[in-house]
Design an enzyme around this catalytic site. Structure first.
Site, short mmCIF file in Angstrom:
data_model
loop_
_atom_site.label_atom_id
_atom_site.label_comp_id
_atom_site.label_asym_id
_atom_site.label_seq_id
_atom_site.Cartn_x
_atom_site.Cartn_y
_atom_site.Cartn_z
N GLY A 1 81.51 57.62 48.80
CA GLY A 1 80.24 58.35 48.92
C GLY A 1 80.32 59.39 50.02
CG ASP B 1 67.80 56.84 57.16
OD1 ASP B 1 66.77 57.12 56.50
OD2 ASP B 1 68.86 57.48 57.06
N GLY C 1 77.86 61.47 52.90
CA GLY C 1 76.57 61.47 53.58
C GLY C 1 76.49 62.69 54.46
CG ASN C 2 72.76 64.07 55.92
OD1 ASN C 2 72.87 64.91 55.05
ND2 ASN C 2 71.66 63.33 56.10
P1 ATP Z 1 73.44 59.69 55.18
O1 ATP Z 1 73.17 59.96 56.61
O2 ATP Z 1 73.39 60.88 54.31
O3 ATP Z 1 72.61 58.54 54.64
P2 ATP Z 1 76.04 58.79 56.07
O4 ATP Z 1 76.97 59.93 56.30
O5 ATP Z 1 75.43 58.21 57.30
O6 ATP Z 1 74.92 59.14 55.03
P3 ATP Z 1 76.52 56.27 54.83
O7 ATP Z 1 75.11 56.16 54.36
O8 ATP Z 1 76.96 55.25 55.82
O9 ATP Z 1 76.88 57.71 55.36
O10 ATP Z 1 77.48 56.20 53.55
C1 ATP Z 1 77.43 57.18 52.52
C2 ATP Z 1 77.67 56.51 51.17
O11 ATP Z 1 78.99 55.88 51.16
C3 ATP Z 1 76.71 55.39 50.86
O12 ATP Z 1 75.52 55.87 50.29
C4 ATP Z 1 77.54 54.52 49.89
O13 ATP Z 1 77.53 55.09 48.59
C5 ATP Z 1 78.95 54.65 50.44
N1 ATP Z 1 79.28 53.54 51.38
C6 ATP Z 1 79.03 53.53 52.72
N2 ATP Z 1 79.45 52.39 53.29
C7 ATP Z 1 79.97 51.64 52.29
C8 ATP Z 1 80.57 50.32 52.24
N3 ATP Z 1 80.68 49.59 53.34
N4 ATP Z 1 80.98 49.86 51.04
C9 ATP Z 1 80.84 50.60 49.92
N5 ATP Z 1 80.29 51.85 49.89
C10 ATP Z 1 79.86 52.37 51.06
#
Ligand code: ATP
Ligand code: MG
Length: 315
Positions: free
Chosen positions: A52, A168, A54-55
């Site tokens: 995935g 969040d 994310g930001n």
């Molecule tokens: P945002 O700030 O946009 O919510 P972020 O950059 O902080 O995102 P995360 O929300 O931690 O990132 O992860 C982004 C995506 O990666 C999640 O929505 C999920 O699809 C996938 N993901 C994250 N951690 C895991 C994990 N431990 N196992 C499986 N998939 C994961």
């Protein structure tokens, strides 16, 4: 003729998580890693595919070359950006402080990539997020929702007792695995509270899931209770999983800032269909009180009949 929607059924009947008073003691914050196993570095891991975006960066499914253990690796593109690097390190610090709950994602360590990006090694959750489960399997029934609620409350109980607010809580930050365990993830905007009630930057997190007082902290005396904000996020998440769409917008409606703020701060609580049980209705109402002081706390919600029913018999 009624419209019949065929869906793959996902049984989220889950075992009752451990009561929080049986959790391991608060970890030593000076410990060098959340995990006590030998430190893992970038060269130990091979990347399998992207899980995935994310930001903050990208999350990869990775495998340990020697042990074949599978993890999720969150790489924060912080190479030349000191504030992103600080953010990633703060996320690891929060994960370390939060360690020990079966309903909080486990961190196996962190390291700096050769290019300078920060990488956080997390336990891998093979069914992805509750957002993707909703997309793939359709709306959740009440017994599955009760199981989700119970586990998220258990995780939040651990966080709040350690003075961590997540800030969040939403379907895409709640992960699920094939053992049907739900774990709170993505601590990118979470905060460790130093005082019981502390004013903090309101506009962090995902605006659609922010509680009314975060848009207008003055209505709560200039400070807001972040713990109650997490409860709001849980209530909204459960409602979305039940309805199948974001509750404050009509299905398919494109969100815009003004209509979201209006609906969240001044709109009625989204209505539930008649077949929704009284217990579910009441639980959601306890979470979605507009005045944060009237919202139930996590400890109170853990005693609510909606989550206290026997998960097997439903009685
Ligand atoms: P945002 O700030 O946009 O919510 P972020 O950059 O902080 O995102 P995360 O929300 O931690 O990132 O992860 C982004 C995506 O990666 C999640 O929505 C999920 O699809 C996938 N993901 C994250 N951690 C895991 C994990 N431990 N196992 C499986 N998939 C994961
Ligand atoms: Mg996220």
């Amino acid at each position: 003729m009624g419209l019949v929607r065929h869906r793959r059924q996902l049984n989220l009947r889950l075992p009752l998580p451990e009561p929080s008073n049986l959790l391991p003691p608060f970890p030593d914050p000076s410990a060098s890693s959340v995990d006590t196993s030998p430190a893992i570095s970038a060269s130990d891991l091979e990347s399998l595919h992207v899980l995935g975006h994310g930001n903050g960066g990208t999350v990869y499914k990775v495998r340990h070359r020697r042990t074949s253990a599978v993890y999720a690796l969150k790489v924060v593109r912080s190479g030349s950006d000191a504030s992103l690097r600080r953010g990633a390190r703060r996320e690891v610090e929060v994960l370390r402080r939060a360690a020990g709950s079966p309903n909080v994602i486990r961190c196996h360590g962190s390291f700096e990539e050769p290019c300078g990006d920060e990488a956080i090694l997390l336990e891998y959750m093979d069914l992805g997020t509750l957002e993707s489960v909703l997309r793939n399997y359709g709306p959740f029934g009440e017994s599955n929702l009760a199981n989700v609620a119970r586990q998220v409350l258990n995780g939040l109980d651990q966080l709040h007792s350690r003075k961590i607010i997540h800030r969040d809580i939403k379907p895409s930050n709640l992960l699920v695995n094939s053992k049907m365990e739900i774990k709170i993830a993505d601590f990118g905007v979470s905060k460790i509270m130093c005082r019981m009630l502390e004013a903090c930057d309101s506009y962090v997190g995902t605006c659609a899931y922010m509680s009314p007082e975060r848009f207008d902290p003055d209505s709560n005396g200039g400070s807001y209770n972040g713990y109650a904000g997490d409860v709001w996020g849980l209530g909204l998440t459960l409602l979305e999983l039940y309805l199948g769409y974001f509750p404050f917008l009509d299905p398919g409606q494109r969100p815009d800032w003004a209509s979201l703020v209006c609906a969240i701060c001044f709109g009625e609580m989204p209505s539930l269909p008649e077949l929704a049980s009284g217990e579910f209705r009441s639980f959601v109402e306890c979470c979605l009180q507009k005045e944060s002081g009237k919202r139930w706390t996590v400890s109170q919600l853990l005693t609510h009949p909606f989550v206290c029913k026997d998960p097997v018999s439903g009685a």
